[in-house]
Write an enzyme that holds these catalytic residues in place. Sequence first.
Site, PDB file in Angstrom:
ATOM      1  CB  CYS A  49      66.900  36.230  38.260  1.00  0.00           C
ATOM      2  SG  CYS A  49      68.087  35.969  36.917  1.00  0.00           S
ATOM      3  CB  ALA A  50      70.577  34.331  40.973  1.00  0.00           C
TER       4      ALA A  50
END
Length: 283
Positions: free
Chosen positions: A74-75
């Site tokens: 993800c981030a």
Amino acid sequence: MGWRQFFTPVRSMNASEAKAYIEELGDEGFQLIDVRQPAEYRASHLPGARLMPVADLGESSGDLDPDKPTLVYCAIGGRSRVAAQMLAGKGFSKVINMSGGIKAWRSKTAVGPEDSGLELFSGNEALTEVLSVAYGLETALLEFYESLAGQVDRQDVREMFQRLAAIEAKHQQRIVDYYRQARGGGDDEESIAGRDLGDTLEGGLTTGQYLDLYQPDLQDVGDVLSLAMAIEAQALDLYQRAADRAATSEMKEALSTIAGEERQHLRQLGELFAEQTGSGEGA
């Protein structure tokens, strides 16, 4: 499934370890899943990643192979840790969370939505048609580099563009060889070059789109190589996404092979970048 899934232990790797793991497995040996939101994916994603937002993972995970190594990111690593635990709870035996997320990824990324460039490949065409498209994309990039070589003032930059064109010429010949095998011989160069792709380059973007997106200084060797790596990352991304939707195993294998060669080119350009600039920027 319930709340117990969130206590399922999962393996984690940092970005450097994940990159080495991807290299070790090869492009058909793993599943790469981006669990962020579509807007985040469009802005930047790891080449070849499939978009499956964490909120939709319960339904979309049915499209994945639970026995295949699955790398989730993800981030920064929070959502992907939850997603990895969800997948592990569903019976995925080789799921890995990339800690630090895409923000820790020091290599080139791709841009655009999941269907970017896929209009070039329907997924149902003949293998020779796929190779003809790949040849056309290589030709356009080769001609782009040759054109820029004739426009720049600095000798070192001109030589770099010529070197990049030579790399593309070699890959172009590899595609001709694949085409010859698919056809069982014949007049390869003339027949493979049948489809006009305009100014669309590898990765499915046009010359103008690449220049607008990255705004390189075309009189600077470092910027030129950085642009070349960005194009190769985009190409890797397109071929891997096209392979994921291929209708036949033969098509999937061909597209995955080309994707693997783009990954090798990206690594080669990363080494060249480090050699030319003294920088450790990764491929």
